[in-house]
Scaffold this motif. Structure first.
Motif, PDB file in Angstrom:
ATOM      1  N   ARG A   1       4.223   7.122   5.564  1.00 21.22           N
ATOM      2  CA  ARG A   1       2.945   7.387   4.897  1.00 21.22           C
ATOM      3  C   ARG A   1       2.335   6.087   4.349  1.00 21.22           C
ATOM      4  O   ARG A   1       1.141   5.834   4.500  1.00 21.22           O
ATOM      5  CB  ARG A   1       3.163   8.382   3.760  1.00 21.22           C
ATOM      6  CG  ARG A   1       1.908   8.672   2.976  1.00 21.22           C
ATOM      7  CD  ARG A   1       2.185   9.615   1.849  1.00 21.22           C
ATOM      8  NE  ARG A   1       2.359  10.970   2.340  1.00 21.22           N
ATOM      9  CZ  ARG A   1       2.560  12.015   1.572  1.00 21.22           C
ATOM     10  NH1 ARG A   1       2.628  11.858   0.261  1.00 21.22           N
ATOM     11  NH2 ARG A   1       2.694  13.210   2.084  1.00 21.22           N
ATOM     12  N   GLN A   2       3.173   5.262   3.724  1.00 28.89           N
ATOM     13  CA  GLN A   2       2.674   3.997   3.175  1.00 28.89           C
ATOM     14  C   GLN A   2       2.207   3.065   4.286  1.00 28.89           C
ATOM     15  O   GLN A   2       1.196   2.380   4.157  1.00 28.89           O
ATOM     16  CB  GLN A   2       3.768   3.333   2.345  1.00 28.89           C
ATOM     17  CG  GLN A   2       3.310   2.067   1.637  1.00 28.89           C
ATOM     18  CD  GLN A   2       4.431   1.408   0.851  1.00 28.89           C
ATOM     19  OE1 GLN A   2       5.591   1.771   0.986  1.00 28.89           O
ATOM     20  NE2 GLN A   2       4.083   0.440   0.035  1.00 28.89           N
TER      21      GLN A   2
ATOM     22  N   THR B   1      10.910   6.580   7.428  1.00 30.51           N
ATOM     23  CA  THR B   1      10.592   5.197   7.098  1.00 30.51           C
ATOM     24  C   THR B   1      10.231   4.433   8.368  1.00 30.51           C
ATOM     25  O   THR B   1      10.581   4.826   9.478  1.00 30.51           O
ATOM     26  CB  THR B   1      11.769   4.493   6.406  1.00 30.51           C
ATOM     27  OG1 THR B   1      12.892   4.509   7.277  1.00 30.51           O
ATOM     28  CG2 THR B   1      12.115   5.169   5.089  1.00 30.51           C
ATOM     29  N   ALA B   2       9.524   3.353   8.156  1.00 34.33           N
ATOM     30  CA  ALA B   2       9.150   2.457   9.246  1.00 34.33           C
ATOM     31  C   ALA B   2       9.503   1.036   8.830  1.00 34.33           C
ATOM     32  O   ALA B   2       9.458   0.700   7.654  1.00 34.33           O
ATOM     33  CB  ALA B   2       7.659   2.561   9.537  1.00 34.33           C
ATOM     34  N   THR B   3       9.882   0.236   9.800  1.00 34.69           N
ATOM     35  CA  THR B   3      10.191  -1.158   9.535  1.00 34.69           C
ATOM     36  C   THR B   3       8.934  -1.991   9.779  1.00 34.69           C
ATOM     37  O   THR B   3       8.316  -1.887  10.831  1.00 34.69           O
ATOM     38  CB  THR B   3      11.322  -1.654  10.462  1.00 34.69           C
ATOM     39  OG1 THR B   3      12.459  -0.813  10.276  1.00 34.69           O
ATOM     40  CG2 THR B   3      11.699  -3.083  10.133  1.00 34.69           C
ATOM     41  N   VAL B   4       8.586  -2.784   8.789  1.00 34.82           N
ATOM     42  CA  VAL B   4       7.417  -3.660   8.936  1.00 34.82           C
ATOM     43  C   VAL B   4       7.844  -5.087   8.640  1.00 34.82           C
ATOM     44  O   VAL B   4       8.841  -5.338   7.964  1.00 34.82           O
ATOM     45  CB  VAL B   4       6.254  -3.247   7.990  1.00 34.82           C
ATOM     46  CG1 VAL B   4       5.735  -1.873   8.372  1.00 34.82           C
ATOM     47  CG2 VAL B   4       6.690  -3.286   6.549  1.00 34.82           C
TER      48      VAL B   4
ATOM     49  N   ALA C   1      -2.223   0.352   7.042  1.00 34.80           N
ATOM     50  CA  ALA C   1      -2.902   0.061   8.299  1.00 34.80           C
ATOM     51  C   ALA C   1      -4.345   0.576   8.275  1.00 34.80           C
ATOM     52  O   ALA C   1      -5.270  -0.116   8.709  1.00 34.80           O
ATOM     53  CB  ALA C   1      -2.128   0.680   9.464  1.00 34.80           C
ATOM     54  N   ASN C   2      -4.543   1.757   7.734  1.00 35.84           N
ATOM     55  CA  ASN C   2      -5.892   2.332   7.700  1.00 35.84           C
ATOM     56  C   ASN C   2      -6.822   1.607   6.738  1.00 35.84           C
ATOM     57  O   ASN C   2      -8.034   1.612   6.926  1.00 35.84           O
ATOM     58  CB  ASN C   2      -5.827   3.817   7.322  1.00 35.84           C
ATOM     59  CG  ASN C   2      -5.230   4.643   8.438  1.00 35.84           C
ATOM     60  OD1 ASN C   2      -5.183   4.205   9.586  1.00 35.84           O
ATOM     61  ND2 ASN C   2      -4.757   5.830   8.097  1.00 35.84           N
ATOM     62  N   SER C   3      -6.250   0.997   5.715  1.00 34.72           N
ATOM     63  CA  SER C   3      -7.102   0.298   4.753  1.00 34.72           C
ATOM     64  C   SER C   3      -7.349  -1.154   5.154  1.00 34.72           C
ATOM     65  O   SER C   3      -8.028  -1.882   4.440  1.00 34.72           O
ATOM     66  CB  SER C   3      -6.481   0.356   3.356  1.00 34.72           C
ATOM     67  OG  SER C   3      -5.265  -0.363   3.352  1.00 34.72           O
ATOM     68  N   GLY C   4      -6.778  -1.561   6.283  1.00 37.26           N
ATOM     69  CA  GLY C   4      -6.991  -2.925   6.764  1.00 37.26           C
ATOM     70  C   GLY C   4      -6.141  -3.961   6.050  1.00 37.26           C
ATOM     71  O   GLY C   4      -6.327  -5.152   6.236  1.00 37.26           O
ATOM     72  N   LYS C   5      -5.184  -3.504   5.230  1.00 40.52           N
ATOM     73  CA  LYS C   5      -4.322  -4.443   4.521  1.00 40.52           C
ATOM     74  C   LYS C   5      -3.174  -4.870   5.411  1.00 40.52           C
ATOM     75  O   LYS C   5      -2.831  -4.195   6.375  1.00 40.52           O
ATOM     76  CB  LYS C   5      -3.791  -3.808   3.237  1.00 40.52           C
ATOM     77  CG  LYS C   5      -4.880  -3.562   2.209  1.00 40.52           C
ATOM     78  CD  LYS C   5      -4.312  -2.963   0.949  1.00 40.52           C
ATOM     79  CE  LYS C   5      -5.419  -2.768  -0.064  1.00 40.52           C
ATOM     80  NZ  LYS C   5      -4.979  -2.013  -1.219  1.00 40.52           N
ATOM     81  N   THR C   6      -2.554  -5.985   5.050  1.00 37.94           N
ATOM     82  CA  THR C   6      -1.417  -6.468   5.818  1.00 37.94           C
ATOM     83  C   THR C   6      -0.130  -5.929   5.205  1.00 37.94           C
ATOM     84  O   THR C   6      -0.149  -5.260   4.177  1.00 37.94           O
ATOM     85  CB  THR C   6      -1.362  -8.009   5.805  1.00 37.94           C
ATOM     86  OG1 THR C   6      -1.119  -8.439   4.471  1.00 37.94           O
ATOM     87  CG2 THR C   6      -2.669  -8.605   6.319  1.00 37.94           C
ATOM     88  N   PHE C   7       0.986  -6.248   5.820  1.00 36.32           N
ATOM     89  CA  PHE C   7       2.283  -5.797   5.323  1.00 36.32           C
ATOM     90  C   PHE C   7       2.960  -6.882   4.491  1.00 36.32           C
ATOM     91  O   PHE C   7       4.185  -6.954   4.437  1.00 36.32           O
ATOM     92  CB  PHE C   7       3.174  -5.380   6.493  1.00 36.32           C
ATOM     93  CG  PHE C   7       2.588  -4.256   7.302  1.00 36.32           C
ATOM     94  CD1 PHE C   7       2.297  -3.042   6.704  1.00 36.32           C
ATOM     95  CD2 PHE C   7       2.303  -4.427   8.645  1.00 36.32           C
ATOM     96  CE1 PHE C   7       1.745  -2.008   7.431  1.00 36.32           C
ATOM     97  CE2 PHE C   7       1.756  -3.394   9.377  1.00 36.32           C
ATOM     98  CZ  PHE C   7       1.473  -2.181   8.774  1.00 36.32           C
TER      99      PHE C   7
END
Ligand SMILES: [Zn+2]
Length: 77
Positions: A22-23, A5-8, A28-34
């Motif tokens: 993975r999410q 997991t990653a903290t965003v 990030a690759n799709s240019g969307k924000t968190f």
């Protein structure tokens, strides 16, 4: 199988949350924000009118409203 997991941080409310690596990569690759689900769901502009305030004040004592508010959003200092 364990997933890493990653903290965003949500750019709107600054809240931190855990998502899968993975999410995070996909966002990030799709240019969307968190932006978190709550901030995506809530309309950006909410106009609070007197009738909204009165709805709660006419039904519940102020102490109860404050207690519920601090349970939901934490105690404000
Ligand atoms: Zn948010």
């Amino acid at each position: 199988m364990t997933s890493q997991t990653a903290t965003v941080r949500c750019p709107v409310c600054n809240d931190l949350r855990e998502i899968s690596v993975r999410q995070r990569r996909r966002l990030a690759n799709s240019g969307k924000t968190f932006t978190c689900s709550m901030c995506r769901w809530v309309p950006p502009k909410i106009e609070i009118r007197e009738e909204h305030r009165l709805y709660w004040l006419e039904r519940y004592p102020p102490e109860w409203i404050a207690q519920v508010g601090s349970s939901i959003w934490g105690r404000r200092t």
